[in-house]
Write a protein that holds these residues in place. Structure first.
Motif, PDB file in Angstrom:
ATOM      1  N   MET A 223       0.823  -1.213   0.000  1.00 36.85           N
ATOM      2  CA  MET A 223       0.000   0.000   0.000  1.00 36.85           C
ATOM      3  C   MET A 223       0.856   1.262   0.000  1.00 36.85           C
ATOM      4  O   MET A 223       0.550   2.240  -0.695  1.00 36.85           O
ATOM      5  N   SER A 224       1.955   1.262   0.757  1.00 38.56           N
ATOM      6  CA  SER A 224       2.831   2.434   0.806  1.00 38.56           C
ATOM      7  C   SER A 224       3.502   2.677  -0.532  1.00 38.56           C
ATOM      8  O   SER A 224       3.618   3.821  -0.990  1.00 38.56           O
ATOM      9  N   VAL A 225       3.932   1.610  -1.186  1.00 34.21           N
ATOM     10  CA  VAL A 225       4.587   1.758  -2.487  1.00 34.21           C
ATOM     11  C   VAL A 225       3.620   2.330  -3.512  1.00 34.21           C
ATOM     12  O   VAL A 225       3.966   3.238  -4.289  1.00 34.21           O
ATOM     13  N   ILE A 226       2.392   1.833  -3.534  1.00 34.55           N
ATOM     14  CA  ILE A 226       1.411   2.323  -4.512  1.00 34.55           C
ATOM     15  C   ILE A 226       1.054   3.780  -4.242  1.00 34.55           C
ATOM     16  O   ILE A 226       0.841   4.573  -5.170  1.00 34.55           O
ATOM     17  N   LEU A 227       1.017   4.164  -2.963  1.00 34.43           N
ATOM     18  CA  LEU A 227       0.684   5.553  -2.628  1.00 34.43           C
ATOM     19  C   LEU A 227       1.811   6.511  -2.969  1.00 34.43           C
ATOM     20  O   LEU A 227       1.563   7.629  -3.440  1.00 34.43           O
ATOM     21  N   THR A 228       3.058   6.121  -2.722  1.00 35.97           N
ATOM     22  CA  THR A 228       4.181   7.054  -2.851  1.00 35.97           C
ATOM     23  C   THR A 228       4.770   7.102  -4.248  1.00 35.97           C
ATOM     24  O   THR A 228       5.287   8.149  -4.649  1.00 35.97           O
TER      25      THR A 228
ATOM     26  N   VAL B 228       6.517  -3.213  -9.393  1.00 36.04           N
ATOM     27  CA  VAL B 228       6.361  -3.187  -7.936  1.00 36.04           C
ATOM     28  C   VAL B 228       7.695  -3.462  -7.255  1.00 36.04           C
ATOM     29  O   VAL B 228       8.036  -2.820  -6.251  1.00 36.04           O
ATOM     30  N   LYS B 229       8.471  -4.421  -7.763  1.00 34.17           N
ATOM     31  CA  LYS B 229       9.776  -4.709  -7.163  1.00 34.17           C
ATOM     32  C   LYS B 229      10.702  -3.496  -7.250  1.00 34.17           C
ATOM     33  O   LYS B 229      11.411  -3.173  -6.292  1.00 34.17           O
ATOM     34  N   PHE B 230      10.681  -2.825  -8.384  1.00 37.11           N
ATOM     35  CA  PHE B 230      11.510  -1.629  -8.544  1.00 37.11           C
ATOM     36  C   PHE B 230      11.068  -0.527  -7.575  1.00 37.11           C
ATOM     37  O   PHE B 230      11.911   0.150  -6.964  1.00 37.11           O
ATOM     38  N   ALA B 231       9.752  -0.351  -7.422  1.00 34.11           N
ATOM     39  CA  ALA B 231       9.248   0.686  -6.507  1.00 34.11           C
ATOM     40  C   ALA B 231       9.571   0.352  -5.052  1.00 34.11           C
ATOM     41  O   ALA B 231       9.875   1.241  -4.252  1.00 34.11           O
ATOM     42  N   ILE B 232       9.516  -0.936  -4.677  1.00 35.48           N
ATOM     43  CA  ILE B 232       9.845  -1.327  -3.302  1.00 35.48           C
ATOM     44  C   ILE B 232      11.320  -1.058  -3.018  1.00 35.48           C
ATOM     45  O   ILE B 232      11.684  -0.556  -1.935  1.00 35.48           O
ATOM     46  N   LYS B 233      12.191  -1.400  -3.973  1.00 34.18           N
ATOM     47  CA  LYS B 233      13.615  -1.120  -3.771  1.00 34.18           C
ATOM     48  C   LYS B 233      13.872   0.375  -3.634  1.00 34.18           C
ATOM     49  O   LYS B 233      14.679   0.799  -2.807  1.00 34.18           O
ATOM     50  N   LYS B 234      13.179   1.164  -4.435  1.00 31.78           N
ATOM     51  CA  LYS B 234      13.350   2.613  -4.348  1.00 31.78           C
ATOM     52  C   LYS B 234      12.824   3.160  -3.029  1.00 31.78           C
ATOM     53  O   LYS B 234      13.408   4.077  -2.444  1.00 31.78           O
ATOM     54  N   LEU B 235      11.713   2.572  -2.523  1.00 25.15           N
ATOM     55  CA  LEU B 235      11.146   3.021  -1.249  1.00 25.15           C
ATOM     56  C   LEU B 235      12.055   2.658  -0.081  1.00 25.15           C
ATOM     57  O   LEU B 235      12.244   3.453   0.854  1.00 25.15           O
ATOM     58  N   LEU B 236      12.642   1.470  -0.123  1.00 25.10           N
ATOM     59  CA  LEU B 236      13.508   1.014   0.966  1.00 25.10           C
ATOM     60  C   LEU B 236      14.933   1.531   0.843  1.00 25.10           C
ATOM     61  O   LEU B 236      15.760   1.259   1.720  1.00 25.10           O
ATOM     62  N   GLY B 237      15.248   2.239  -0.245  1.00 25.13           N
ATOM     63  CA  GLY B 237      16.594   2.761  -0.421  1.00 25.13           C
ATOM     64  C   GLY B 237      17.588   1.747  -0.915  1.00 25.13           C
ATOM     65  O   GLY B 237      18.802   1.986  -0.857  1.00 25.13           O
TER      66      GLY B 237
ATOM     67  N   HIS C 242       0.492   4.928 -10.171  1.00 26.86           N
ATOM     68  CA  HIS C 242      -0.832   5.544 -10.074  1.00 26.86           C
ATOM     69  C   HIS C 242      -1.617   5.241 -11.350  1.00 26.86           C
ATOM     70  O   HIS C 242      -1.828   6.108 -12.207  1.00 26.86           O
ATOM     71  N   SER C 243      -2.033   3.995 -11.468  1.00 26.30           N
ATOM     72  CA  SER C 243      -2.803   3.543 -12.627  1.00 26.30           C
ATOM     73  C   SER C 243      -3.980   2.715 -12.135  1.00 26.30           C
ATOM     74  O   SER C 243      -4.015   2.315 -10.957  1.00 26.30           O
ATOM     75  N   PRO C 244      -4.982   2.461 -12.983  1.00 24.42           N
ATOM     76  CA  PRO C 244      -6.167   1.709 -12.527  1.00 24.42           C
ATOM     77  C   PRO C 244      -5.839   0.339 -11.946  1.00 24.42           C
ATOM     78  O   PRO C 244      -6.439  -0.072 -10.948  1.00 24.42           O
ATOM     79  N   MET C 245      -4.892  -0.383 -12.535  1.00 28.85           N
ATOM     80  CA  MET C 245      -4.575  -1.724 -12.038  1.00 28.85           C
ATOM     81  C   MET C 245      -4.055  -1.670 -10.609  1.00 28.85           C
ATOM     82  O   MET C 245      -4.479  -2.453  -9.738  1.00 28.85           O
ATOM     83  N   TYR C 246      -3.156  -0.725 -10.330  1.00 26.07           N
ATOM     84  CA  TYR C 246      -2.590  -0.636  -8.987  1.00 26.07           C
ATOM     85  C   TYR C 246      -3.559   0.035  -8.013  1.00 26.07           C
ATOM     86  O   TYR C 246      -3.467  -0.185  -6.798  1.00 26.07           O
ATOM     87  N   PHE C 247      -4.473   0.854  -8.514  1.00 22.38           N
ATOM     88  CA  PHE C 247      -5.510   1.396  -7.639  1.00 22.38           C
ATOM     89  C   PHE C 247      -6.404   0.274  -7.107  1.00 22.38           C
ATOM     90  O   PHE C 247      -6.728   0.224  -5.913  1.00 22.38           O
TER      91      PHE C 247
END
Length: 542
Positions: free
Chosen positions: A46-51, A297-306, A56-61
């Protein structure tokens, strides 16, 4: 409990794991670890999709709404289970049991309908890719989520009212670790056949109807995928549906086995074990499935976690190689040392940084190194200036001359970097405006006075995003007179309009307007035409 209920039962006992003879301490540790993992995984999704704006697309919403619903389902059952295992307090009040049934079944039905919405999203994306942004906009996604929630909770409210209007007069032991439909219904002190049929009907609506809708969507998806010519395109289209299809099989497999198979007394213990998988494994596997099979999603999680991404690691590797292994070491003839020595004060050797260690140890001749840098720097500066001049000279050959910027001038603003309400960028206007220049910052940058609709846009722009405004010229076009046609020495003109007619001495005369020759029809001709009839009304004007 309601006053009209004749039951004497005011609370129930949750006997799910006590009758199975399990160690409560071990179960508490296992379930606590599983519950913590569920929360971490779902909150991360949820945090990755929000940040991350790329998600921010219909599938991830819809995936975000599904994760919220799955996490809320665990809040209904697992905390009470952990308290029961830790304290041994197995009782639950009548009202708490009714609320638990309502929320658990409502959220479960909501999950089923959200999976249908996600299947519809994949259907539109694959079968109608050019209309995807129009059909699956934010408003449509919000309507799908609200409709799923309202339908699920209305069905849950109906089932809850059917069950808890029945009389409960004992026993009060529920052979489950939470208040589920079948275990609670068996404790009623009346005939439950009709109520069971109605509840099975509602469960069939939630499970079978949603499965049929999902199957119909995937039939159309499969037919569209098989029409793709390239194997790479078919594989990419299948991969977009693989995660959703795996979640559908996991979710509906457990739910159908619990709620649609024939009931017996011996099956209650099996329902308890299967419900553990439904309550724990499904919320745990869903984020893992979407994470492991989705590169975005994997790329966004890595970016969120640094964590370093693949691109960042590759860039670091190339930088390291270029710095320590690929730097030019060719000796320059006029100076006698390499470019690496100019920058680092030493020559790079194949056996490590021995020269650098000597410098750090204080054994190197620092004065000599400073002298080398001081004598080399002017030569480097001269060559850099020469290279800069050459680059500018080549670039100016293809650069168009700029236009003079003045305060108060009207300019058009490019929509290249602006978000519009159009469904795609091709339908947007290339330029908007015109807007006045309020300040000239430098020769290539100005400040514009933007309207309130663009208040979130920074008001300073580069000249490349602007286009000078030129007012459209207003021309007064006179009709070009037509050249008369000469036939047999006589001038022939084309009649544009017959204005009037009269009969004079047995002959018919016409008052006409010639095409392209308005000056030929003067007041003199009108006077001559109407002179014999002075009292006639002049209702025809030229």
């Amino acid at each position: 409990m309601h006053k009209g209920n004749i039951s004497s039962v005011t609370e129930f006992l949750l006997l799910g794991f006590s009758e199975l003879g399990k160690n409560p301490t071990v179960l508490f540790l296992i379930f606590s670890l599983g519950y913590g993992t569920i929360l971490v995984f779902n909150i991360t999704i949820m945090s990755v999709i929000l940040t991350d704006r790329t998600l921010h697309s219909p599938m991830y919403f819809l995936l975000f709404a599904f994760s919220v619903s799955e996490t809320s389902t665990t809040f209904v059952t697992i905390p009470k289970l952990l308290v029961t295992l830790l304290t041994g307090h197995q009782s639950i009040s009548f009202t708490e049991c009714a609320l638990q049934v309502f929320w658990f079944f409502g959220l479960g039905a909501n999950n089923c309908f959200l999976l249908v919405a996600m299947a519809y999203d994949r259907y539109v994306a694959i079968c109608y890719p050019l209309q995807y942004q129009v059909l699956m906009n934010n408003k449509t996604c919000a309507k799908l989520v609200v409709a799923s929630s309202m339908t699920g909770f209305l069905i849950s409210l109906s089932i809850d009212a059917l069950i808890f209007r029945l009389p409960f007069c004992g026993p009060n032991g529920i052979r489950h670790f939470f208040c589920d439909l079948s275990p609670v219904l068996r404790l009623a002190c009346t005939d439950i056949y009709l109520t069971s049929v109605v509840i099975v009907f509602f469960c069939a609506i939630v499970l079978l109807a949603t499965v049929i809708l999902i199957l119909i969507s995937y039939i159309y998806i499969l037919s569209a995928i098989l029409k793709i010519q390239s194997s790479m395109g078919r594989q990419k289209a299948f991969s977009t549906c693989a995660s959703h299809l795996t979640v559908v099989i996991t979710h509906f497999g457990c739910a159908s086995f619990v709620y649609l198979r024939p009931k017996s007394v011996s099956s209650l213990d099996q329902d308890t074990i299967i419900s553990v998988g439904y309550v724990f494994l499904t919320p745990l596997l869903n984020p893992m499935i979407y994470t492991l099979r989705n590169k975005e999603v994997k790329f966004a999680i890595k970016k969120l976690l640094g964590l370093p991404t693949a691109q960042k690691l590759a860039r670091m590797f190339v930088t390291h190689v270029m710095k320590y292994h690929s730097f030019p070491r060719k000796i320059i003839s006029d100076r006698g040392f390499s470019p690496f020595r100019v920058v680092n004060g030493r020559d790079f050797g194949p056996f490590g940084n021995t020269a650098l260690s000597q410098y750090m140890g204080g054994t190197a001749d620092v004065d000599e190194w400073i002298q080398i840098v001081q004598t080399t720097w002017p030569w480097l500066q001269k060559n850099l200036d020469h290279a800069k001049h050459k680059y500018k000279e080549q670039a100016d050959k293809h650069r168009s001359p700029g236009w003079e910027l003045k305060m108060g001038d009207q300019v058009y603003l490019s929509t290249k970097n602006l978000r519009t309400l159009r469904p795609c960028r091709k339908l947007s206007d290339k330029y908007v405006g015109p807007y006045p220049i309020t300040r000239v910052i430098n020769e290539v940058t100005v400040e514009l006075a933007l309207p309130k609709a663009l208040r979130r846009v920074h008001h300073v722009f580069h000249i490349s995003l602007l286009k000078p405004y030129t007012a459209a010229p207003h021309f007064h076009l006179e009709p070009k007179p037509e050249v008369p046609t000469v036939v047999g020495g006589e001038v022939h003109l084309e009649v544009s309009k017959i204005l009037d007619s009269k009969l004079k001495k047995g002959k018919l005369f016409y008052l006409v307007r010639w095409k392209g020759q308005n000056d030929l029809l003067s007041q003199h001709y009108k006077h001559n035409f109407y002179s014999p009839y002075q009292g006639r009304k002049r209702n025809r004007q030229v």
